[in-house]
Motif scaffolding. Structure first.
Motif, PDB file in Angstrom:
ATOM      1  N   LEU A   1      46.012  25.920  41.449  1.00 58.71           N
ATOM      2  CA  LEU A   1      46.252  24.526  41.825  1.00 58.71           C
ATOM      3  C   LEU A   1      47.386  24.415  42.839  1.00 58.71           C
ATOM      4  CD1 LEU A   1      45.955  22.846  38.309  1.00 58.71           C
ATOM      5  CD2 LEU A   1      44.182  23.114  40.059  1.00 58.71           C
ATOM      6  N   ALA A   2      48.426  25.224  42.657  1.00 66.43           N
ATOM      7  CA  ALA A   2      49.551  25.202  43.600  1.00 66.43           C
ATOM      8  C   ALA A   2      49.096  25.608  44.991  1.00 66.43           C
ATOM      9  CB  ALA A   2      50.663  26.127  43.118  1.00 66.43           C
ATOM     10  N   GLY A   3      48.182  26.561  45.066  1.00 63.21           N
ATOM     11  CA  GLY A   3      47.671  26.984  46.357  1.00 63.21           C
ATOM     12  C   GLY A   3      46.937  25.868  47.077  1.00 63.21           C
ATOM     13  N   TYR A   4      46.128  25.110  46.347  1.00 58.75           N
ATOM     14  CA  TYR A   4      45.423  23.990  46.960  1.00 58.75           C
ATOM     15  C   TYR A   4      46.395  22.891  47.378  1.00 58.75           C
ATOM     16  CZ  TYR A   4      40.821  25.795  45.706  1.00 58.75           C
ATOM     17  OH  TYR A   4      39.681  26.561  45.616  1.00 58.75           O
ATOM     18  N   ALA A   5      47.341  22.561  46.508  1.00 66.64           N
ATOM     19  CA  ALA A   5      48.292  21.493  46.810  1.00 66.64           C
ATOM     20  C   ALA A   5      49.127  21.808  48.041  1.00 66.64           C
ATOM     21  CB  ALA A   5      49.198  21.241  45.607  1.00 66.64           C
ATOM     22  N   ALA A   6      49.325  23.098  48.324  1.00 66.50           N
ATOM     23  CA  ALA A   6      50.158  23.509  49.456  1.00 66.50           C
ATOM     24  C   ALA A   6      49.415  23.540  50.781  1.00 66.50           C
ATOM     25  CB  ALA A   6      50.753  24.892  49.180  1.00 66.50           C
ATOM     26  N   GLN A   7      48.088  23.364  50.771  1.00 66.82           N
ATOM     27  CA  GLN A   7      47.327  23.399  52.014  1.00 66.82           C
ATOM     28  C   GLN A   7      47.695  22.227  52.917  1.00 66.82           C
ATOM     29  OE1 GLN A   7      43.168  23.872  50.414  1.00 66.82           O
ATOM     30  NE2 GLN A   7      43.114  25.477  51.972  1.00 66.82           N
ATOM     31  N   ASP A   8      47.741  22.506  54.211  1.00 66.75           N
ATOM     32  CA  ASP A   8      48.140  21.482  55.179  1.00 66.75           C
ATOM     33  C   ASP A   8      47.256  20.240  55.109  1.00 66.75           C
ATOM     34  OD1 ASP A   8      50.165  23.105  56.075  1.00 66.75           O
ATOM     35  OD2 ASP A   8      49.049  23.886  57.796  1.00 66.75           O
ATOM     36  N   GLN A   9      45.943  20.424  54.957  1.00 71.74           N
ATOM     37  CA  GLN A   9      45.037  19.271  54.981  1.00 71.74           C
ATOM     38  C   GLN A   9      45.157  18.385  53.744  1.00 71.74           C
ATOM     39  OE1 GLN A   9      44.094  22.502  54.764  1.00 71.74           O
ATOM     40  NE2 GLN A   9      42.028  22.741  53.932  1.00 71.74           N
ATOM     41  N   TYR A  10      45.828  18.905  52.697  1.00 71.28           N
ATOM     42  CA  TYR A  10      46.002  18.111  51.485  1.00 71.28           C
ATOM     43  C   TYR A  10      47.457  17.709  51.256  1.00 71.28           C
ATOM     44  CZ  TYR A  10      41.301  19.773  50.379  1.00 71.28           C
ATOM     45  OH  TYR A  10      39.953  20.062  50.414  1.00 71.28           O
ATOM     46  N   GLU A  11      48.279  17.873  52.274  1.00 66.54           N
ATOM     47  CA  GLU A  11      49.704  17.590  52.119  1.00 66.54           C
ATOM     48  C   GLU A  11      49.929  16.160  51.620  1.00 66.54           C
ATOM     49  OE1 GLU A  11      53.893  17.734  54.683  1.00 66.54           O
ATOM     50  OE2 GLU A  11      51.993  18.232  55.638  1.00 66.54           O
ATOM     51  N   GLY A  12      50.643  16.052  50.505  1.00 65.27           N
ATOM     52  CA  GLY A  12      50.992  14.749  49.950  1.00 65.27           C
ATOM     53  C   GLY A  12      49.892  14.052  49.175  1.00 65.27           C
ATOM     54  N   GLN A  13      48.711  14.673  49.062  1.00 64.34           N
ATOM     55  CA  GLN A  13      47.587  14.005  48.414  1.00 64.34           C
ATOM     56  C   GLN A  13      47.425  14.367  46.942  1.00 64.34           C
ATOM     57  OE1 GLN A  13      43.860  13.847  50.621  1.00 64.34           O
ATOM     58  NE2 GLN A  13      44.910  14.596  52.446  1.00 64.34           N
TER      59      GLN A  13
ATOM     60  N   LEU B   1      36.037  12.079  40.373  1.00 60.07           N
ATOM     61  CA  LEU B   1      36.544  12.844  39.241  1.00 60.07           C
ATOM     62  C   LEU B   1      38.036  12.571  39.098  1.00 60.07           C
ATOM     63  CD1 LEU B   1      34.808  16.279  39.964  1.00 60.07           C
ATOM     64  CD2 LEU B   1      34.098  14.561  38.307  1.00 60.07           C
ATOM     65  N   ASP B   2      38.521  12.675  37.861  1.00 59.54           N
ATOM     66  CA  ASP B   2      39.941  12.390  37.615  1.00 59.54           C
ATOM     67  C   ASP B   2      40.843  13.551  37.963  1.00 59.54           C
ATOM     68  OD1 ASP B   2      39.518   9.772  36.562  1.00 59.54           O
ATOM     69  OD2 ASP B   2      38.841  10.675  34.674  1.00 59.54           O
ATOM     70  N   ALA B   3      40.382  14.782  37.727  1.00 59.80           N
ATOM     71  CA  ALA B   3      41.271  15.930  37.908  1.00 59.80           C
ATOM     72  C   ALA B   3      40.486  17.220  38.000  1.00 59.80           C
ATOM     73  CB  ALA B   3      42.267  16.020  36.756  1.00 59.80           C
TER      74      ALA B   3
ATOM     75  N   ARG C   1      45.542  13.242  41.860  1.00 59.52           N
ATOM     76  CA  ARG C   1      46.044  12.564  43.045  1.00 59.52           C
ATOM     77  C   ARG C   1      47.494  12.154  42.827  1.00 59.52           C
ATOM     78  NH1 ARG C   1      41.261  10.630  41.752  1.00 59.52           N
ATOM     79  NH2 ARG C   1      42.128   8.711  40.894  1.00 59.52           N
ATOM     80  N   THR C   2      48.249  12.098  43.891  1.00 60.55           N
ATOM     81  CA  THR C   2      49.686  11.828  43.764  1.00 60.55           C
ATOM     82  C   THR C   2      49.968  10.449  43.195  1.00 60.55           C
ATOM     83  OG1 THR C   2      49.687  11.165  46.103  1.00 60.55           O
ATOM     84  CG2 THR C   2      50.377  13.413  45.589  1.00 60.55           C
ATOM     85  N   ASP C   3      49.013   9.510  43.308  1.00 60.96           N
ATOM     86  CA  ASP C   3      49.251   8.160  42.792  1.00 60.96           C
ATOM     87  C   ASP C   3      48.826   8.003  41.342  1.00 60.96           C
ATOM     88  OD1 ASP C   3      46.532   8.339  43.145  1.00 60.96           O
ATOM     89  OD2 ASP C   3      46.322   6.486  44.305  1.00 60.96           O
ATOM     90  N   GLN C   4      48.369   9.104  40.718  1.00 60.53           N
ATOM     91  CA  GLN C   4      47.934   9.039  39.324  1.00 60.53           C
ATOM     92  C   GLN C   4      49.081   9.311  38.363  1.00 60.53           C
ATOM     93  OE1 GLN C   4      44.324  11.766  39.978  1.00 60.53           O
ATOM     94  NE2 GLN C   4      43.779  10.649  38.125  1.00 60.53           N
ATOM     95  N   GLU C   5      49.064   8.594  37.241  1.00 59.28           N
ATOM     96  CA  GLU C   5      49.956   8.889  36.127  1.00 59.28           C
ATOM     97  C   GLU C   5      49.095   9.392  34.976  1.00 59.28           C
ATOM     98  OE1 GLU C   5      53.193   8.867  36.231  1.00 59.28           O
ATOM     99  OE2 GLU C   5      53.197   8.120  38.294  1.00 59.28           O
TER     100      GLU C   5
ATOM    101  N   PRO D   1      36.969  17.353  46.907  1.00 57.71           N
ATOM    102  CA  PRO D   1      36.574  16.068  47.485  1.00 57.71           C
ATOM    103  C   PRO D   1      36.322  14.990  46.432  1.00 57.71           C
ATOM    104  CG  PRO D   1      35.419  17.868  48.568  1.00 57.71           C
ATOM    105  CD  PRO D   1      36.113  18.455  47.373  1.00 57.71           C
ATOM    106  N   ALA D   2      35.739  15.383  45.293  1.00 55.78           N
ATOM    107  CA  ALA D   2      35.453  14.409  44.240  1.00 55.78           C
ATOM    108  C   ALA D   2      36.734  13.897  43.586  1.00 55.78           C
ATOM    109  CB  ALA D   2      34.530  15.019  43.194  1.00 55.78           C
ATOM    110  N   VAL D   3      37.730  14.765  43.449  1.00 53.36           N
ATOM    111  CA  VAL D   3      39.025  14.309  42.930  1.00 53.36           C
ATOM    112  C   VAL D   3      39.714  13.434  43.976  1.00 53.36           C
ATOM    113  CG1 VAL D   3      41.297  15.040  42.100  1.00 53.36           C
ATOM    114  CG2 VAL D   3      39.263  16.350  41.465  1.00 53.36           C
ATOM    115  N   GLN D   4      39.586  13.832  45.213  1.00 53.35           N
ATOM    116  CA  GLN D   4      40.218  13.114  46.314  1.00 53.35           C
ATOM    117  C   GLN D   4      39.713  11.669  46.420  1.00 53.35           C
ATOM    118  OE1 GLN D   4      39.399  14.852  50.170  1.00 53.35           O
ATOM    119  NE2 GLN D   4      41.497  14.507  50.853  1.00 53.35           N
TER     120      GLN D   4
END
Length: 289
Positions: free
Chosen positions: A206-218, A196-198, A141-145, A189-192
């Motif tokens: 992973l880049a393909g999923y991150a680029a999907q419109d429904q997951y933008e910024g998440q 799950l952590d990751a 998730r984008t808020d994770q370090e 969904p479990a990571v979201q």
């Protein structure tokens, strides 16, 4: 199966129209494939090609029934070099745990499905390529370090039968809590929601999923290069004639610039820093396993 060789003009036309034709036929059969049963004009041969149906950017079945992604583009180009038109391709879903058995049974002619080449898999099937180099990473998730040192303490998700899952167990994070699902999309969904952590697999996926419109910024990629994954085209064991034919097509795709066009079209929206194409037919990386 004997497939006639396409002429240079046909290959050039296919390369120019790759983005437009890669989605294949919208007339889907009920068996999970998207072909039209070989009803194309001129008596052209048909191909059954295994791809992923749930990997955006690589192999995705669109809501309207077409198919998109880098692997779809690669497979379509190979088919064109063999004289097979896009409408005569039957797309067959190839889940990670089933790829070897599909080739052994003859369910498909070949598989282009983020299929990492390994010595263990070479005992069961043969590979053309490699045609792409990816690296295992984490999608968080984008808020994770996160840090590489903390991976052993994380709850991770990957796919049963994948190289990524085996890498976690063998070397990357043997103490991590690894949950294995049938597809990567089931992990999201479990990571979201933080269960799950990751999600861990190849950075290209992973880049393909991150680029999907429904997951933008998440979601974001952690930016780790945890392994080298060389993608190959899977064929039946010891079918050297088909391996050579596919290798020739892959080299043509690279030389004509169609490979780079396909990478940019499918991964560009995610700002994915991809590697240059590996040397076709060079499997020296297996010596490092």
């Amino acid at each position: 199966m004997r497939i006639r060789k396409a002429g240079a003009l046909a290959a050039a036309v296919l390369a120019l129209s790759l983005a437009a034709t890669a989605c294949g036929s919208d007339d889907d059969g009920g068996d999970g494939g998207g072909g039209n049963g070989g009803s194309g004009g001129g008596g052209a041969e048909e191909l059954r090609i295994g791809i992923k149906f749930d990997q955006p950017g690589l192999g995705l079945q669109e809501p309207g029934g077409g198919y998109s992604g880098f692997d779809v583009d690669v497979a379509t180009f190979i088919a064109g070099e063999m004289g097979v038109e896009p409408e005569n391709i039957e797309w067959v879903e190839a889940p990670s745990p089933d790829r070897e058995s599909m080739l052994q049974r003859g369910d498909v002619d070949f598989i282009v499905a983020s299929y990492s080449i390994s010595t263990e898999r070479q005992d069961l099937v043969s590979f053309a390529g490699p045609y792409f180099l990816a690296h295992q990473d984490l999608l968080v998730r984008t808020d994770q370090e996160v840090s590489e040192d903390a991976i052993n303490d994380m709850t991770l998700c990957s796919v049963t039968g994948s190289t990524s899952a085996q890498n976690v167990v063998d070397s990357i994070a043997p103490d991590a809590d690894l949950q294995e699902y049938n597809t990567y999309s089931e992990c999201l969904p479990a990571v979201q929601n933080g269960t799950l952590d990751a999600l861990t697999t190849d950075d290209s996926i992973l880049a393909g999923y991150a680029a999907q419109d429904q997951y933008e910024g998440q979601f974001k990629l952690a930016g780790f290069s945890l392994s080298d994954e060389y993608y190959g085209v899977g064929v039946a064991k010891d079918d050297e004639a088909l391996v050579e034919e596919i290798n020739t097509a892959l080299q043509t795709m690279i030389d004509e610039g169609a490979w780079e066009e396909a990478v940019e079209a499918n991964f560009g929206p995610a700002n994915y820093e991809y590697e240059q194409p590996p040397t076709i037919g060079d499997f020296s990386f297996l010596e490092e396993e």
